[in-house]
Enzyme design. Structure first.
Site, PDB file in Angstrom:
ATOM      1  N   ASP A   1       0.852  -1.190   0.000  1.00  0.00           N
ATOM      2  CA  ASP A   1       0.000   0.000   0.000  1.00  0.00           C
ATOM      3  C   ASP A   1       0.884   1.235   0.000  1.00  0.00           C
ATOM      4  OD1 ASP A   1      -2.402   1.375   0.015  1.00  0.00           O
ATOM      5  OD2 ASP A   1      -2.527   1.439   2.199  1.00  0.00           O
TER       6      ASP A   1
ATOM      7  N   HIS B   1      -4.190  13.946  -0.122  1.00  0.00           N
ATOM      8  CA  HIS B   1      -4.443  13.084   1.028  1.00  0.00           C
ATOM      9  C   HIS B   1      -3.324  13.225   2.061  1.00  0.00           C
ATOM     10  CE1 HIS B   1      -5.693   9.665   3.389  1.00  0.00           C
ATOM     11  NE2 HIS B   1      -4.570   9.010   3.139  1.00  0.00           N
TER      12      HIS B   1
ATOM     13  N   GLU C   1     -11.433   3.600   2.188  1.00  0.00           N
ATOM     14  CA  GLU C   1     -10.392   4.342   1.481  1.00  0.00           C
ATOM     15  C   GLU C   1     -10.541   4.059  -0.003  1.00  0.00           C
ATOM     16  OE1 GLU C   1      -6.389   3.895   2.799  1.00  0.00           O
ATOM     17  OE2 GLU C   1      -6.847   4.437   4.874  1.00  0.00           O
TER      18      GLU C   1
ATOM     19  N   GLU D   1      -9.150   3.754  -3.303  1.00  0.00           N
ATOM     20  CA  GLU D   1      -7.823   3.570  -3.899  1.00  0.00           C
ATOM     21  C   GLU D   1      -7.977   2.851  -5.230  1.00  0.00           C
ATOM     22  OE1 GLU D   1      -4.703   2.150  -1.422  1.00  0.00           O
ATOM     23  OE2 GLU D   1      -5.638   2.793   0.449  1.00  0.00           O
TER      24      GLU D   1
ATOM     25  N   ASP E   1      -9.587  -0.005   0.623  1.00  0.00           N
ATOM     26  CA  ASP E   1      -8.674  -0.474   1.664  1.00  0.00           C
ATOM     27  C   ASP E   1      -9.269  -0.060   3.014  1.00  0.00           C
ATOM     28  OD1 ASP E   1      -6.519  -1.705   2.756  1.00  0.00           O
ATOM     29  OD2 ASP E   1      -5.122  -0.073   2.414  1.00  0.00           O
TER      30      ASP E   1
ATOM     31  N   ARG F   1      -9.590   3.736  11.872  1.00  0.00           N
ATOM     32  CA  ARG F   1      -8.736   4.897  12.139  1.00  0.00           C
ATOM     33  C   ARG F   1      -8.269   4.962  13.587  1.00  0.00           C
ATOM     34  NH1 ARG F   1      -6.926   6.222   7.233  1.00  0.00           N
ATOM     35  NH2 ARG F   1      -8.589   6.791   5.784  1.00  0.00           N
TER      36      ARG F   1
ATOM     37  N   GLN G   1      -5.606   2.272  14.074  1.00  0.00           N
ATOM     38  CA  GLN G   1      -4.422   2.683  13.313  1.00  0.00           C
ATOM     39  C   GLN G   1      -3.664   3.813  14.020  1.00  0.00           C
ATOM     40  OE1 GLN G   1      -5.385   3.908   9.313  1.00  0.00           O
ATOM     41  NE2 GLN G   1      -3.301   4.512   8.833  1.00  0.00           N
TER      42      GLN G   1
ATOM     43  N   LYS H   1      -5.451  -1.926   9.397  1.00  0.00           N
ATOM     44  CA  LYS H   1      -5.631  -2.055   7.949  1.00  0.00           C
ATOM     45  C   LYS H   1      -5.709  -3.502   7.459  1.00  0.00           C
ATOM     46  CE  LYS H   1      -5.522   1.072   5.546  1.00  0.00           C
ATOM     47  NZ  LYS H   1      -4.434   1.901   5.036  1.00  0.00           N
TER      48      LYS H   1
ATOM     49  N   THR I   1      -9.241  -5.865   2.666  1.00  0.00           N
ATOM     50  CA  THR I   1      -8.942  -4.979   1.532  1.00  0.00           C
ATOM     51  C   THR I   1      -9.689  -5.551   0.332  1.00  0.00           C
ATOM     52  OG1 THR I   1      -6.737  -4.460   2.394  1.00  0.00           O
ATOM     53  CG2 THR I   1      -7.121  -4.063   0.052  1.00  0.00           C
TER      54      THR I   1
ATOM     55  N   GLU J   1     -10.883  12.377   5.998  1.00  0.00           N
ATOM     56  CA  GLU J   1     -10.744  13.713   5.434  1.00  0.00           C
ATOM     57  C   GLU J   1     -12.086  14.428   5.312  1.00  0.00           C
ATOM     58  OE1 GLU J   1      -7.691  13.931   2.039  1.00  0.00           O
ATOM     59  OE2 GLU J   1      -8.150  11.792   2.186  1.00  0.00           O
TER      60      GLU J   1
END
Length: 425
Positions: free
Chosen positions: A135, A142, A208, A210, A242, A246, A249, A262, A266, A373
């Site tokens: 990753d 970001h 996420e 991605e 993904d 939070r 993490q 994480k 995925t 975000e």
């Protein structure tokens, strides 16, 4: 009229479909109710073209694919390892046999029924055996937003970020295909005051947005892939969610980076869109300052113009609501730079390995690729239909989609979906 627009299939492709003859993304299907093992396929309109059946009919007659067992495998890995000559030969053959003026399938009803399977009759499975998953953290918007949230405005982006694509080795075993539910993970979070760390279900579960690059031919241990050859080692791209916890993490990440926050799930979309199909949508990549070191300085510094969206469907609402719109073209470090950097120390890549872009955010408020975000780490709420969200709730379904708009056709990725289930007791 462009050559791509002139291409037309005898298979009826609905207007707005992600899968016209110009696309032909690769995946692996299992026929519902059948005992036969999964087999490779390409998408065409509302049908999957069974590549084992095409091979059995002797229609792959070029030098790379004639007699090859690659489409009688349960994954795409063997085909990926054969490299661009095989990929181009397969694409040319499939576009020919599916074209409106080619009778070989069009006029042979028995063969057509063997080869073309309605999407409603197949189940999509993970198209590759993922040996390794990396990753990256390659969106400048970001990176800047995360820096502001966690470190403040002094140095939102660490100085090293502009010199190399930052990445970490993720967990290959928990890469799943779209449609797989995600169980809310449990773990530790920041302690409050003098208390012990929190332990329990994640209270800040996030998506996420991605994209994942799928590796074709790899490289030998100790022999890096040159930046200007890197494209030859990338088969195509897929959508990726993904999933991220939070709170878990944030507590675990110093000093070695993401781990349990994480590695629980995925998800990738079932159809892999080839770089050949994406060629008409290349665009200039962002200017890099300072100039990258020579091993990352590429002659052809390009991205792809791929509009991307995130939708959320709460369990108590009948429809999904859009929460983010962004574009792959904002990616600061390109996928070819990511691959060249990944191998510069001699790390060996293998067919079916994947590496991801990191969250894809753009410059606008609505173009942020995760709730971290969008809600500024839960400091504000965003509307989702007739409710609001700071982070994901049980029962929420997240839907990622991406589609390039061509002249009279689309090159789309379908969707990457997943529903949040409650944590285990």
């Amino acid at each position: 009229m462009t050559e791509a627009k002139q291409l037309r299939s005898f298979v009826e492709v609905p207007a707005g479909s992600h899968f016209p003859i110009q696309n032909l993304p690769f995946g692996v299907i299992r026929r519902r109710g059948a005992q036969a093992p999964p087999r490779p396929a390409v998408a065409i309109g509302d049908f999957a073209l069974d590549l084992a059946a095409v091979a059995d009919a002797g229609l792959f007659d070029g030098p790379a694919l004639s007699g090859s067992p690659c489409f009688h495998q349960e994954t795409l890995n063997m085909f990926l390892g054969m490299g661009r000559p095989a990929w181009k030969e397969a694409r040319a053959t499939l576009q020919k046999i599916l074209s409106a003026d080619e009778p070989v399938l069009r006029d042979n009803e028995a063969l057509r029924k063997k080869c073309l399977v309605p999407m409603s009759e197949v189940e999509m499975v993970l198209p590759i055996t993922v040996g390794g998953y990396t990753d990256f953290f390659c969106s400048v918007h970001h990176a800047r937003n995360c820096g502001f949230i966690f470190r403040g405005p002094q140095t939102p982006v660490n100085p090293n970020w502009f010199h190399l694509p930052i990445g970490y080795n993720g967990r290959a075993s928990s890469v799943v295909v779209s449609g797989t539910d995600v169980i809310r993970p449990r773990g530790q979070g920041h302690p409050t005051g003098n208390s012990t760390p929190y332990f329990g279900p994640s209270q800040k579960l996030d998506f996420e947005l991605e994209m994942a690059a799928i590796v074709g031919p790899g490289n030998e241990l100790g022999k890096p892939i040159d930046i200007n050859d890197a494209e030859e080692h990338i088969f195509g791209l897929a959508l990726m969610n993904d999933w991220s916890a939070r709170d878990i993490q944030a507590w675990e990440t110093i000093p070695l980076g993401p781990f349990l926050g994480k590695s629980f799930s995925t998800a990738i979309s079932p159809w892999i869109v080839t770089l050949d199909a994406l060629k008409p949508f290349t665009c200039e990549a962002p200017k890099q300052e300072p100039e990258p070191l020579p091993y990352l300085a590429e002659k052809n510094h390009i991205n792809y113009d791929i509009p991307l969206e995130v939708w959320i469907k709460p369990k108590d609402q009948s429809g999904a609501s859009i929460v983010a719109k962004t574009n792959f073209k904002h990616l600061y470090w390109t996928v070819t730079q990511q691959l060249a950097h990944h191998t510069i120390n001699g790390c060996n890549m293998r067919p079916g390995d994947i590496f991801a872009t990191g969250t894809l955010s753009g410059p606008e408020p609505e173009s942020l690729g995760c709730l971290l975000e969008l809600t500024w780490n839960g400091q504000k709420e965003i509307p989702v239909g007739n409710s609001t969200r700071k982070f994901l709730e049980d029962g929420d379904e997240v839907i990622l989609t991406g589609c390039c708009k061509g002249e009279g056709y689309n090159i789309g990725f379908g969707t990457c979906t997943g529903k949040v289930l409650p944590a285990l007791p």
